[in-house]
Write an enzyme that holds these catalytic residues in place. Sequence first.
Site, PDB file in Angstrom:
ATOM      1  N   HIS A 263       0.840  -1.197   0.000  1.00  0.00           N
ATOM      2  CA  HIS A 263       0.000   0.000   0.000  1.00  0.00           C
ATOM      3  C   HIS A 263       0.878   1.251   0.000  1.00  0.00           C
ATOM      4  CE1 HIS A 263      -2.350   3.181   2.326  1.00  0.00           C
ATOM      5  NE2 HIS A 263      -2.949   3.090   1.152  1.00  0.00           N
ATOM      6  N   SER A 264       0.576   2.182  -0.888  1.00  0.00           N
ATOM      7  CA  SER A 264       1.269   3.470  -0.957  1.00  0.00           C
ATOM      8  C   SER A 264       2.783   3.260  -1.086  1.00  0.00           C
ATOM      9  CB  SER A 264       0.893   4.304   0.272  1.00  0.00           C
ATOM     10  OG  SER A 264       1.349   5.632   0.142  1.00  0.00           O
ATOM     11  N   MET A 265       3.571   3.811  -0.177  1.00  0.00           N
ATOM     12  CA  MET A 265       5.022   3.695  -0.269  1.00  0.00           C
ATOM     13  C   MET A 265       5.499   2.258  -0.078  1.00  0.00           C
ATOM     14  SD  MET A 265       6.149   6.667  -1.078  1.00  0.00           S
ATOM     15  CE  MET A 265       7.901   6.691  -0.689  1.00  0.00           C
TER      16      MET A 265
END
Length: 592
Positions: free
Chosen positions: A173-175
């Site tokens: 998720h995300s980074m």
Amino acid sequence: MLLHSVNLWNLAFYALMVFMATLGLWDVFFGFEENKCSMSYMFEYPEYQKIELPKKLAKRYPAYELYLYGEGSYAEEHKVLPLTGIPVLFLPGNAGSYKQVRSIGSIALRKAEDIDFKYHFDFFSVNFNEELVALYGGSLQKQTKFVHECIKTILKLYKGQEFAPKSVAIVGHSMGGLVARALLTLKNFKQDLINLLVTQATPHVAPVMPLDRFITDFYMTVNNYWILNARQINLTTLSVAGGFRDYQVRSGLTFLPKLSHHTSALSVVSSAVPKTWVSTDHLSIVWCKQLQLTTVRAFFDLIDADTKQITQNPKKKLSVLNHHFIRHPAKHFEENPSIISDLTGTSMWVPVKVSKWTYVAYNESDKIYFTFPLANHRKIYTHVYCQSTMLDTNSWIFGCINSTSMCRQGVDLSWKAELLPTIKSLTLRLQDYPSLSHLVVYVPSIHGSKFVVDCEFFKKETRSIQLPVTHLFSFGLSSRKVILNTSGLFYNIELLNFGQIYQAFKINVVSKCSGVKEEITSIYKLHIPWSYEDSLTIAQVPSSTEISVKLHIAQPDNDSHVALLKMYTSSDCQYEVTVKTSFSQILGQVIA
């Protein structure tokens, strides 16, 4: 006096700039659809079992931990190692919690229960101590190295098992998705330790806020490696963006670079994902039930029956991801689907010679095959369109080769259909199927349920209508309009001169119906042919429906396709389509 006049002009200019910036910011933060994601719930109490790491590793990374997710009896049983399932590793993003794994982990557990644990997934999650890596990139390299050690630790938990895995799937998720891609840059990392990478709202292209040198250097290292080594990278990667609801990571940043020799990567916006069809914000993408259900279905279809692990076949991986995330034919995934189907048994065969046909099925006692002879229709029409409101996964439309009135075997055309929220539909260009003598629509025997099947033959030019968009600086004061006053079921509105990020429009569809007693549903689908970022609007007609039209990805210079508004309409209604520039959304696009 002159100086005073200049100051007033400057003040007016700055006031205008502030007003425009405020209008743009309002559009970015508030000018999107409501959250239509369903919450995913745990059916039993979630438990996070801490995995003991080697002492040297725990000492080197004292702030980081590895957990195994479980619920109820599954959690109790798996407190005793080794494990027997299929490992998936979840990587949280900026300030993210390892507990965010619970949504996808719980749904996967329910799915495994449905099949009596013939297969099951073990979901692991890394605790990065909720570090703010989007603001300070100094920890990104350390996180990457820790994940590498976690993968090796996870695989040791299956040692000695008959179907022990040799690799893991990663959901980032995300980074966390960027950290997963960075694994390939590590000196001693073996690429075959990862069999699949799914990233959710990950800014792959560039950092959202390049606040320090560590972040920019990390991005440059990762992206340069993936570009320069594209021929050697065979990791199947899926990037899912949240759409316009995610104002933290704009979807344009999540699209993996398209390289002619790197065909194992897919990028899609959640609003375009079949059976999801919603935009998600930056956090809800990890718990959005519609999206997590789609992801888990894909995971189970990726299992190799022989190894009881995720398949190593890259072609199958892409086929599964295309089936669930790009175009769903309203059928269960099959690796090698049977194209020829037997059309036998005690069934009625009913010939249909008209060019437009509707059948309402209710409490049918017999199976019926409706046959459409194509010879005469080919002389007049170019296409045929069929739709059904019965959303089961059985085959429903076939083609007969060199038949008179009925055929024992037919070409299963159901695999070419497309699932939409309220219908499954199929459009065929007749010249592409010169060997077909008949089209066959199958209506099964059903009890207690009602559904409608429609078919119509048409000329392409009668259903393709051009609508040039309004000029950027018309400020919404002018508009352009087309009226659909024929009784068709399907139209393509070609949005001419629309292909830039800074363009934004509002389309208003007004439907007027005559003699309609029951509630009718129409679907308006914005189709962007150069990028998987379609969005759907469902309208109960008669009604007036407003659609926001803007892009995540600009049209490439060498692409000549035209953006379309695909309209799945009712033959009892007339539709008026109006487009005008949305100045506030233009400002939002520029600011974002």
